[in-house]
Design an enzyme around this catalytic site. Structure first.
Site, PDB file in Angstrom:
ATOM      1  N   SER A 411       0.818  -1.211   0.000  1.00  0.00           N
ATOM      2  CA  SER A 411       0.000   0.000   0.000  1.00  0.00           C
ATOM      3  C   SER A 411       0.851   1.261   0.000  1.00  0.00           C
ATOM      4  O   SER A 411       0.446   2.285  -0.539  1.00  0.00           O
ATOM      5  CB  SER A 411      -0.871   0.057   1.253  1.00  0.00           C
ATOM      6  OG  SER A 411      -1.590  -1.117   1.439  1.00  0.00           O
ATOM      7  N   HIS A 432      -1.354  -2.657  -7.118  1.00  0.00           N
ATOM      8  CA  HIS A 432      -2.013  -2.282  -5.873  1.00  0.00           C
ATOM      9  C   HIS A 432      -3.521  -2.430  -6.011  1.00  0.00           C
ATOM     10  O   HIS A 432      -4.185  -1.589  -6.614  1.00  0.00           O
ATOM     11  CB  HIS A 432      -1.622  -0.848  -5.494  1.00  0.00           C
ATOM     12  CG  HIS A 432      -2.201  -0.398  -4.196  1.00  0.00           C
ATOM     13  ND1 HIS A 432      -2.589   0.892  -3.951  1.00  0.00           N
ATOM     14  CD2 HIS A 432      -2.474  -1.087  -3.062  1.00  0.00           C
ATOM     15  CE1 HIS A 432      -3.081   0.973  -2.729  1.00  0.00           C
ATOM     16  NE2 HIS A 432      -3.017  -0.201  -2.171  1.00  0.00           N
ATOM     17  N   GLU A 444      -3.972   0.133  -9.106  1.00  0.00           N
ATOM     18  CA  GLU A 444      -2.835   1.024  -9.373  1.00  0.00           C
ATOM     19  C   GLU A 444      -1.675   0.161  -9.861  1.00  0.00           C
ATOM     20  O   GLU A 444      -1.271  -0.776  -9.175  1.00  0.00           O
ATOM     21  CB  GLU A 444      -2.434   1.778  -8.105  1.00  0.00           C
ATOM     22  CG  GLU A 444      -3.256   3.027  -7.865  1.00  0.00           C
ATOM     23  CD  GLU A 444      -2.799   3.796  -6.625  1.00  0.00           C
ATOM     24  OE1 GLU A 444      -2.580   5.007  -6.723  1.00  0.00           O
ATOM     25  OE2 GLU A 444      -2.664   3.171  -5.559  1.00  0.00           O
ATOM     26  N   ASN A 482      -3.614   6.446  -2.109  1.00  0.00           N
ATOM     27  CA  ASN A 482      -3.437   6.516  -0.656  1.00  0.00           C
ATOM     28  C   ASN A 482      -2.720   7.788  -0.228  1.00  0.00           C
ATOM     29  O   ASN A 482      -2.922   8.279   0.874  1.00  0.00           O
ATOM     30  CB  ASN A 482      -2.671   5.287  -0.150  1.00  0.00           C
ATOM     31  CG  ASN A 482      -3.590   4.082   0.001  1.00  0.00           C
ATOM     32  OD1 ASN A 482      -4.806   4.208  -0.070  1.00  0.00           O
ATOM     33  ND2 ASN A 482      -3.002   2.915   0.207  1.00  0.00           N
TER      34      ASN A 482
HETATM   35  P1  NAI Z   1      -3.172  -9.799   6.263  1.00  0.00           P
HETATM   36  O1  NAI Z   1      -2.435  -9.665   7.537  1.00  0.00           O
HETATM   37  O2  NAI Z   1      -4.624 -10.035   6.263  1.00  0.00           O
HETATM   38  O3  NAI Z   1      -2.516 -10.957   5.391  1.00  0.00           O
HETATM   39  C1  NAI Z   1      -1.155 -11.193   5.257  1.00  0.00           C
HETATM   40  C2  NAI Z   1      -0.980 -12.676   5.003  1.00  0.00           C
HETATM   41  O4  NAI Z   1       0.361 -12.923   4.569  1.00  0.00           O
HETATM   42  C3  NAI Z   1      -1.198 -13.536   6.255  1.00  0.00           C
HETATM   43  O5  NAI Z   1      -2.142 -14.541   5.941  1.00  0.00           O
HETATM   44  C4  NAI Z   1       0.173 -14.129   6.539  1.00  0.00           C
HETATM   45  O6  NAI Z   1       0.104 -15.429   7.076  1.00  0.00           O
HETATM   46  C5  NAI Z   1       0.811 -14.129   5.168  1.00  0.00           C
HETATM   47  N1  NAI Z   1       2.264 -14.074   5.197  1.00  0.00           N
HETATM   48  C6  NAI Z   1       3.063 -13.286   5.942  1.00  0.00           C
HETATM   49  N2  NAI Z   1       4.344 -13.518   5.661  1.00  0.00           N
HETATM   50  C7  NAI Z   1       4.373 -14.474   4.705  1.00  0.00           C
HETATM   51  C8  NAI Z   1       5.415 -15.143   4.009  1.00  0.00           C
HETATM   52  N3  NAI Z   1       6.683 -14.856   4.232  1.00  0.00           N
HETATM   53  N4  NAI Z   1       5.080 -16.081   3.089  1.00  0.00           N
HETATM   54  C9  NAI Z   1       3.786 -16.358   2.846  1.00  0.00           C
HETATM   55  N5  NAI Z   1       2.767 -15.754   3.495  1.00  0.00           N
HETATM   56  C10 NAI Z   1       3.065 -14.830   4.410  1.00  0.00           C
HETATM   57  O7  NAI Z   1      -2.827  -8.475   5.433  1.00  0.00           O
HETATM   58  P2  NAI Z   1      -3.616  -7.808   4.232  1.00  0.00           P
HETATM   59  O8  NAI Z   1      -4.550  -6.790   4.741  1.00  0.00           O
HETATM   60  O9  NAI Z   1      -4.108  -8.863   3.340  1.00  0.00           O
HETATM   61  O10 NAI Z   1      -2.448  -7.007   3.495  1.00  0.00           O
HETATM   62  C11 NAI Z   1      -1.473  -7.645   2.708  1.00  0.00           C
HETATM   63  C12 NAI Z   1      -0.771  -6.616   1.875  1.00  0.00           C
HETATM   64  O11 NAI Z   1      -1.712  -5.937   1.060  1.00  0.00           O
HETATM   65  C13 NAI Z   1      -0.056  -5.534   2.659  1.00  0.00           C
HETATM   66  O12 NAI Z   1       1.106  -5.164   1.967  1.00  0.00           O
HETATM   67  C14 NAI Z   1      -1.056  -4.391   2.656  1.00  0.00           C
HETATM   68  O13 NAI Z   1      -0.447  -3.147   2.829  1.00  0.00           O
HETATM   69  C15 NAI Z   1      -1.625  -4.528   1.267  1.00  0.00           C
HETATM   70  N6  NAI Z   1      -2.938  -3.945   1.074  1.00  0.00           N
HETATM   71  C16 NAI Z   1      -3.910  -4.032   2.029  1.00  0.00           C
HETATM   72  C17 NAI Z   1      -5.157  -3.470   1.813  1.00  0.00           C
HETATM   73  C18 NAI Z   1      -6.244  -3.610   2.831  1.00  0.00           C
HETATM   74  O14 NAI Z   1      -7.261  -2.921   2.702  1.00  0.00           O
HETATM   75  N7  NAI Z   1      -6.117  -4.468   3.810  1.00  0.00           N
HETATM   76  C19 NAI Z   1      -5.462  -2.753   0.567  1.00  0.00           C
HETATM   77  C20 NAI Z   1      -4.391  -2.771  -0.399  1.00  0.00           C
HETATM   78  C21 NAI Z   1      -3.185  -3.333  -0.127  1.00  0.00           C
END
Ligand code: NAI
Length: 694
Positions: A411, A432, A444, A482
């Site tokens: 993000s 993104h 994006e 953002n």
């Molecule tokens: P989340 O915490 O829900 O999911 C992250 C997942 O990645 C977890 O299931 C975790 O077990 C897994 N993970 C962590 N390290 C890992 C690794 N080394 N290998 C494999 N899996 C691994 O987080 P979320 O919200 O899904 O965000 C993920 C990314 O997306 C972040 O970079 C965030 O900034 C970005 N993002 C989030 C948005 C949102 O609204 N939540 C919107 C746009 C982008």
């Protein structure tokens, strides 16, 4: 025989005689937009068919579709003869039956032309609809009169007011299409005419199938609610109701007059701007899209909120996905999340059993990276942490082919820094997505300094395949969306510190047309993401800058938003209500900052929220983070709930009194205080105005 021979681009309608039937072919690549030349070609073709003593006529589209709609470029100006209703009158007056044989899409003017024909046939999968209401006006060539005469008023209101597109088989079940033709469409249409006596059957002479008046009122109420009070929705409903009243000619004239007035009105002009801006946003000037590589299978690393949404999005586009999580438990959770959402879609009737089964079979889970070796593209959606993401990209590089694309869904993080240390940095790109990733239209596409053209072209082509609206950004904290949103949220928080309530700010934002106010949005997405970002920025934050501690305090006391039962609001019955606890936090923060709260009216709140957006946009355009002002409008309308009918924040600003905009910026500067950087707003808005005029 080609009509309009002198037109070198061959934008025309062609007529051939086949077994006494005139076949009129609409030809205006790429989507057969109904331009003046097409209308003229059809009119001349019909006249020639009459002269040749044709026994019937079939209208078909050349290339990809029947007709994707009227040519919107003509819509800002005076329309030239023959206009579409003139062509339809010729169809109706022809002494023989006319069949519309549709494939691909038949939208807007294309469907209106078909509605004016005696019979409508469609190839399987043809999408039909009247999108005019989503463009700020109403159908103007009989759509509001003829469509309900075939389908009844309830379907008419629903389809027209929601600008809904439906596939041919569904259209056939509601009477909009007479027959779905498998195999060769033209042969099918000729056989249809030859196989039985097909009398003339003017749609205008039909009486709409009877609908329950209560159901009609309910459909109208629903449409008005969804239409957020835009005047064209109410007009469309009024016109559709007239279809049941019998005075056809008068109603058609009424419709045309409303169409002519609305198509040059403020909403339609703004929505047209957005329509063209969206198409432009999907392109990078000078980029050779021929460089795009095929993407046949993808990997997703991280199956949390975003990862699961991204998996669903790829599956919906027919791409097989390998999902990698860090351990077995996390993988099991992620896989059951994906499968569960497919089951839910099946239960709600949004997926057929076959399609749900196909999608389930197309996703494979793994805890090791080797499973990704055959992927053409892998995207990481792991924790928002530079080191974790660097590590993931490094591992991906070791297993994927050297020309496979490595994408990140970060993000805010610096993708150039993330790619440091990789051998092939040219193939790294930001993709993104917005939450929920399979629903939100915006994508994006973030190019780093090293991203090569083939990678960029592939990402843009993939966006189209996914049905997303791409906007190309350069690396910057928060990219386009953002970053602007952070400035907007900061202004909203300062408004609260200085005297407004969160609910007042939200009310002003939604009254402007935003889908939700900034504080309701924060509660929905969770206050912790921005909190983490602020903590990251804390060491470099200048202590002289004004800082609103309220959201930090809310996080510290466990108010992270809806997921913890409360954030800026309480949610006693699932609905937001102002919180006394939050009011106390606000009062304390004001005291600590030495602020004496001053009342501010809703209009001033709106103008300050907009000023923050406009100023930040001017800064990031100057820095080249966005390619063009219209890309900012596309971003805010597709990812942040900005009202489409206002054309986006920069279109809005360009059409305000300039002195008032300067005044807004001066007030913004006062409110932000130390550290405020004024963006070159005047220059930016001048460029928008001059481009629009040109
Ligand atoms: P989340 O915490 O829900 O999911 C992250 C997942 O990645 C977890 O299931 C975790 O077990 C897994 N993970 C962590 N390290 C890992 C690794 N080394 N290998 C494999 N899996 C691994 O987080 P979320 O919200 O899904 O965000 C993920 C990314 O997306 C972040 O970079 C965030 O900034 C970005 N993002 C989030 C948005 C949102 O609204 N939540 C919107 C746009 C982008």
């Amino acid at each position: 025989m080609l009509i309009d021979q002198q037109d070198k681009s061959r934008i025309d309608a062609e007529i051939r005689m086949m077994d006494g039937v005139a076949v009129l072919t609409i030809r205006n690549p790429p989507v057969n937009a109904g331009s003046h030349a097409v209308r003229k070609g059809l009119a001349d073709g019909l006249a020639a068919a009459v002269r040749n003593g044709a026994s019937g006529a079939v209208i078909v589209g050349d290339g990809r579709c029947f007709m994707a709609g009227s040519d919107l470029k003509e819509f800002g100006k005076k329309l030239e003869w023959p206009e579409l209703p003139d062509v339809i009158r010729l169809v109706e007056d022809a002494p023989f039956p006319v069949v519309a044989a549709m494939h691909g899409v038949a939208l807007g003017g294309g469907l209106e032309l078909a509605l004016g024909c005696d019979y409508r046939l469609a190839a399987p999968g043809t999408m039909v609809g009247l999108p005019e209401v989503s463009l700020g006006f109403v159908p103007g060539a009989g759509g509001t009169q003829r469509l309900p005469r075939l389908t009844g008023l309830v379907h008419g209101i629903d389809l027209i007011c929601a600008a809904r597109r439906i596939p041919a088989d569904q259209a056939a079940t509601i009477g909009l299409v007479d027959r779905v033709v498998e195999g060769d469409l033209l042969a099918g249409a000729l056989a249809f005419l030859a196989g039985a006596a097909r009398p003339k059957r003017l749609t205008m002479a039909l009486t709409p199938p009877a609908d329950d008046p209560v159901a009609i009122d309910a459909a109208a109420d629903k449409a008005l609610h969804r239409g957020k009070g835009r005047p064209n929705v109410a007009e469309a409903i009024r016109l559709i109701r007239r279809a049941a009243e019998g005075d056809g000619a008068d109603a058609l004239a009424d419709e045309r007059a409303v169409f002519q007035r609305l198509r040059v009105g403020e909403d339609a002009t703004a929505l047209r701007h957005l329509f063209f801006s969206e198409r432009r946003a999907a392109a990078v000037d000078g980029l050779d899209m021929g460089l795009a590589r095929a993407v046949g299978s993808v990997g997703v690393i991280g199956g949390g909120t975003m990862g699961q949404g991204i998996v669903r999005c790829f599956l919906a586009a027919g791409l097989p996905v390998t999902l990698v999580e860090r351990d077995r438990d996390a993988l099991a959770r992620a896989m059951s999340g994906v499968r569960g959402s497919l089951d839910a879609a099946l239960e709600k009737g949004r997926l057929t059993p076959d399609e749900a089964a196909r999608r389930k079979a197309a996703v494979t889970g793994a805890t090791g990276y080797d499973a990704l070796s055959g992927c053409d593209l892998a995207i990481e959606a792991v924790f928002e942490d530079m080191q974790v993401k660097r590590d993931v990209l490094g591992r991906l590089e070791r297993v994927l082919a050297p020309d496979a694309i490595l994408a990140t869904n970060t993000s805010y993080l610096d993708i150039d820094a993330m790619a440091e240390g990789l051998a092939h940095r040219g193939r790294v790109v930001g993709l993104h997505f917005f939450s929920p990733a399979d629903v939100m239209p915006l994508l994006e596409v973030v190019r780093t300094d090293m991203t090569d053209n083939a990678t960029l072209a592939t990402a843009l082509k993939l966006a189209r395949k996914l049905g997303k609206q791409p906007v190309v950004a350069r690396v910057a904290e928060g990219f386009i969306g953002n970053r602007i949103y952070a400035a907007y949220r900061r202004r909203a928080e300062l408004l609260v510190l200085d005297g407004a309530n969160p609910e007042q700010v939200d009310r002003a934002a939604t009254a402007f047309g935003f889908a939700m106010g900034p504080f309701a949005v924060a509660d929905m997405s969770g206050l912790d993401i921005a909190w983490a970002m602020r903590k990251r920025q804390a060491p470099t934050r200048d202590p002289r800058a004004r800082y609103v501690t309220i959201p930090d305090t809310l996080c510290e006391i466990g108010r992270l938003g809806r997921k913890t039962g409360g954030g800026w609001y309480d949610y006693p019955q699932g609905k937001p209500v102002p919180s006394e606890q939050v009011a106390a936090v606000i009062a304390k923060a004001r005291q600590a900052a030495g602020v004496v709260p001053v009342g501010i009216d809703d209009d001033a709140i709106q103008r300050q929220l907009l000023a923050a957006i406009v100023n930040e946009a001017a800064l990031l355009l100057e820095q080249g983070v966005a390619q063009r002002p219209s890309d900012v409008d596309v971003t805010l309308c597709n990812g942040y709930g900005f009202p489409r009918w206002r054309g986006g924040p920069l279109w809005w600003a360009a059409h305000q009194d300039r002195a008032a905009i300067r005044d807004d910026q001066a007030r913004l500067a006062d409110a932000i205080g130390y550290g405020f950087v004024a963006g070159p707003v005047d220059r930016m808005l001048d460029s928008i105005v001059s481009e629009h005029k040109g």
